[in-house]
Design a protein around this motif. Structure first.
Motif, PDB file in Angstrom:
ATOM      1  N   GLN A  29      19.478  65.361  -2.214  1.00 23.08           N
ATOM      2  CA  GLN A  29      18.296  65.797  -1.519  1.00 23.08           C
ATOM      3  C   GLN A  29      17.273  64.812  -1.895  1.00 23.08           C
ATOM      4  OE1 GLN A  29      17.449  69.832  -1.822  1.00 23.08           O
ATOM      5  NE2 GLN A  29      19.562  70.671  -1.291  1.00 23.08           N
ATOM      6  N   GLY A  30      16.278  64.558  -1.082  1.00 19.11           N
ATOM      7  CA  GLY A  30      15.009  63.896  -1.134  1.00 19.11           C
ATOM      8  C   GLY A  30      13.965  64.604  -0.561  1.00 19.11           C
ATOM      9  N   VAL A  31      12.794  64.067  -0.685  1.00 23.39           N
ATOM     10  CA  VAL A  31      11.292  64.517  -0.020  1.00 23.39           C
ATOM     11  C   VAL A  31      10.806  63.564   0.912  1.00 23.39           C
ATOM     12  CG1 VAL A  31       9.207  65.609  -0.394  1.00 23.39           C
ATOM     13  CG2 VAL A  31      10.960  66.171  -1.959  1.00 23.39           C
ATOM     14  N   ILE A  32      10.412  64.049   2.144  1.00 23.37           N
ATOM     15  CA  ILE A  32       9.752  63.335   3.063  1.00 23.37           C
ATOM     16  C   ILE A  32       8.543  62.844   2.558  1.00 23.37           C
ATOM     17  CG2 ILE A  32       8.663  63.122   5.420  1.00 23.37           C
ATOM     18  CD1 ILE A  32      11.006  64.931   6.395  1.00 23.37           C
ATOM     19  N   LYS A  33       7.911  61.614   2.412  1.00 20.21           N
ATOM     20  CA  LYS A  33       6.789  61.117   1.884  1.00 20.21           C
ATOM     21  C   LYS A  33       5.865  60.831   2.942  1.00 20.21           C
ATOM     22  CE  LYS A  33       7.428  61.933  -2.499  1.00 20.21           C
ATOM     23  NZ  LYS A  33       6.394  62.919  -2.902  1.00 20.21           N
ATOM     24  N   SER A  34       6.500  60.198   3.953  1.00 22.32           N
ATOM     25  CA  SER A  34       5.796  59.637   5.069  1.00 22.32           C
ATOM     26  C   SER A  34       6.551  59.256   6.321  1.00 22.32           C
ATOM     27  CB  SER A  34       4.797  58.349   4.668  1.00 22.32           C
ATOM     28  OG  SER A  34       5.515  57.309   4.473  1.00 22.32           O
ATOM     29  N   PHE A  35       6.004  58.939   7.485  1.00 22.00           N
ATOM     30  CA  PHE A  35       6.726  58.770   8.517  1.00 22.00           C
ATOM     31  C   PHE A  35       6.385  57.201   9.082  1.00 22.00           C
ATOM     32  CE2 PHE A  35       5.548  63.108   8.997  1.00 22.00           C
ATOM     33  CZ  PHE A  35       6.952  63.680   9.366  1.00 22.00           C
ATOM     34  N   LYS A  36       7.409  56.340   9.765  1.00 26.12           N
ATOM     35  CA  LYS A  36       7.261  54.999  10.260  1.00 26.12           C
ATOM     36  C   LYS A  36       7.718  55.113  11.687  1.00 26.12           C
ATOM     37  CE  LYS A  36       9.735  50.767   9.510  1.00 26.12           C
ATOM     38  NZ  LYS A  36      10.626  50.116   8.769  1.00 26.12           N
ATOM     39  N   MET A  37       6.753  54.222  12.410  1.00 28.86           N
ATOM     40  CA  MET A  37       7.189  53.976  13.707  1.00 28.86           C
ATOM     41  C   MET A  37       8.354  53.048  13.704  1.00 28.86           C
ATOM     42  SD  MET A  37       5.430  55.787  15.677  1.00 28.86           S
ATOM     43  CE  MET A  37       5.911  54.994  17.215  1.00 28.86           C
ATOM     44  N   THR A  38       9.328  53.177  14.460  1.00 29.62           N
ATOM     45  CA  THR A  38      10.563  52.385  14.663  1.00 29.62           C
ATOM     46  C   THR A  38      10.298  51.331  15.748  1.00 29.62           C
ATOM     47  OG1 THR A  38      11.940  53.944  16.020  1.00 29.62           O
ATOM     48  CG2 THR A  38      12.209  53.973  13.554  1.00 29.62           C
ATOM     49  N   ASP A  39      11.112  51.171  16.811  1.00 29.00           N
ATOM     50  CA  ASP A  39      11.195  50.298  17.736  1.00 29.00           C
ATOM     51  C   ASP A  39      10.344  50.735  18.694  1.00 29.00           C
ATOM     52  OD1 ASP A  39      12.640  52.388  18.929  1.00 29.00           O
ATOM     53  OD2 ASP A  39      14.268  51.061  19.044  1.00 29.00           O
ATOM     54  N   GLY A  40       9.263  51.279  18.691  1.00 31.21           N
ATOM     55  CA  GLY A  40       8.344  51.639  19.550  1.00 31.21           C
ATOM     56  C   GLY A  40       8.701  53.127  20.350  1.00 31.21           C
ATOM     57  N   SER A  41       9.764  53.438  20.034  1.00 32.25           N
ATOM     58  CA  SER A  41      10.426  54.479  21.030  1.00 32.25           C
ATOM     59  C   SER A  41      10.834  55.627  20.070  1.00 32.25           C
ATOM     60  CB  SER A  41      11.306  54.414  21.773  1.00 32.25           C
ATOM     61  OG  SER A  41      12.649  53.841  21.224  1.00 32.25           O
ATOM     62  N   GLY A  42      10.773  55.670  18.726  1.00 30.01           N
ATOM     63  CA  GLY A  42      10.990  56.510  17.802  1.00 30.01           C
ATOM     64  C   GLY A  42      10.368  56.661  16.712  1.00 30.01           C
ATOM     65  N   VAL A  43      10.622  57.521  15.640  1.00 32.64           N
ATOM     66  CA  VAL A  43      10.048  57.677  14.306  1.00 32.64           C
ATOM     67  C   VAL A  43      11.079  57.739  13.155  1.00 32.64           C
ATOM     68  CG1 VAL A  43       8.624  59.456  12.882  1.00 32.64           C
ATOM     69  CG2 VAL A  43       8.008  59.184  15.328  1.00 32.64           C
ATOM     70  N   GLY A  44      10.815  57.356  12.302  1.00 33.07           N
ATOM     71  CA  GLY A  44      11.592  57.333  10.938  1.00 33.07           C
ATOM     72  C   GLY A  44      10.898  57.863   9.971  1.00 33.07           C
ATOM     73  N   VAL A  45      11.497  58.213   8.784  1.00 31.09           N
ATOM     74  CA  VAL A  45      10.882  58.737   7.888  1.00 31.09           C
ATOM     75  C   VAL A  45      11.094  58.316   6.247  1.00 31.09           C
ATOM     76  CG1 VAL A  45      10.766  61.408   8.744  1.00 31.09           C
ATOM     77  CG2 VAL A  45      12.819  60.519   7.461  1.00 31.09           C
ATOM     78  N   PHE A  46      10.211  58.004   5.396  1.00 33.13           N
ATOM     79  CA  PHE A  46      10.421  57.482   4.179  1.00 33.13           C
ATOM     80  C   PHE A  46      10.893  58.619   3.209  1.00 33.13           C
ATOM     81  CE2 PHE A  46       7.770  53.872   5.628  1.00 33.13           C
ATOM     82  CZ  PHE A  46       8.360  53.094   5.094  1.00 33.13           C
ATOM     83  N   VAL A  47      11.794  58.598   2.616  1.00 29.24           N
ATOM     84  CA  VAL A  47      12.417  59.712   1.739  1.00 29.24           C
ATOM     85  C   VAL A  47      12.405  58.985   0.340  1.00 29.24           C
ATOM     86  CG1 VAL A  47      14.440  61.125   1.248  1.00 29.24           C
ATOM     87  CG2 VAL A  47      13.908  60.736   3.735  1.00 29.24           C
ATOM     88  N   GLU A  48      11.810  60.189  -0.584  1.00 31.99           N
ATOM     89  CA  GLU A  48      12.090  59.768  -1.947  1.00 31.99           C
ATOM     90  C   GLU A  48      13.125  60.711  -2.637  1.00 31.99           C
ATOM     91  OE1 GLU A  48       9.417  60.284  -5.747  1.00 31.99           O
ATOM     92  OE2 GLU A  48       8.183  59.207  -4.241  1.00 31.99           O
ATOM     93  N   PHE A  49      13.885  59.989  -3.572  1.00 39.84           N
ATOM     94  CA  PHE A  49      15.094  61.014  -4.079  1.00 39.84           C
ATOM     95  C   PHE A  49      14.522  61.040  -5.876  1.00 39.84           C
ATOM     96  CE2 PHE A  49      16.929  58.686  -0.687  1.00 39.84           C
ATOM     97  CZ  PHE A  49      17.965  59.765   0.014  1.00 39.84           C
ATOM     98  N   PRO A  50      14.998  62.124  -6.148  1.00 36.42           N
ATOM     99  CA  PRO A  50      14.856  62.341  -7.557  1.00 36.42           C
ATOM    100  C   PRO A  50      14.869  61.200  -8.506  1.00 36.42           C
ATOM    101  CG  PRO A  50      16.514  63.805  -6.813  1.00 36.42           C
ATOM    102  CD  PRO A  50      16.331  62.864  -5.911  1.00 36.42           C
ATOM    103  N   ASP A  51      15.528  60.203  -8.307  1.00 37.77           N
ATOM    104  CA  ASP A  51      15.396  58.811  -9.246  1.00 37.77           C
ATOM    105  C   ASP A  51      14.127  58.226  -8.982  1.00 37.77           C
ATOM    106  OD1 ASP A  51      16.177  57.941  -7.104  1.00 37.77           O
ATOM    107  OD2 ASP A  51      18.081  57.091  -7.820  1.00 37.77           O
ATOM    108  N   ALA A  52      13.519  58.549  -7.910  1.00 42.74           N
ATOM    109  CA  ALA A  52      12.133  57.714  -7.736  1.00 42.74           C
ATOM    110  C   ALA A  52      12.237  56.601  -6.737  1.00 42.74           C
ATOM    111  CB  ALA A  52      11.177  57.341  -8.964  1.00 42.74           C
TER     112      ALA A  52
END
Length: 66
Positions: A29-52
């Motif tokens: 499991q990881g934690v959502i840290k922020s969002f990222k616009m992808t190719d203009g039609s979608g959204v991605g997420v930055f995930v941080e895992f326990p090992d940083a």
């Protein structure tokens, strides 16, 4: 999905490192840290895992953990 929510990887669309594949297979499991616009039609997420380590995923590649 919201910043701070716990998620796990449920599928992988793109080629990723062996380290990320291993985390997905182990169900880490990881934690959502922020969002990222992808190719203009979608959204991605930055995930941080326990090992940083942090990686970004398409929104449909992760699943919120209750």
């Amino acid at each position: 999905m919201e910043v701070g929510q716990k998620v796990k990887i449920c599928r992988l669309k793109e080629k990723v490192s062996a380290e990320v594949i291993e985390k997905a297979q182990q169900g880490q499991q990881g934690v959502i840290k922020s969002f990222k616009m992808t190719d203009g039609s979608g959204v991605g997420v930055f995930v941080e895992f326990p090992d940083a380590t942090t990686n970004w995923f398409f929104e449909d590649e992760v699943q919120v953990v209750q």
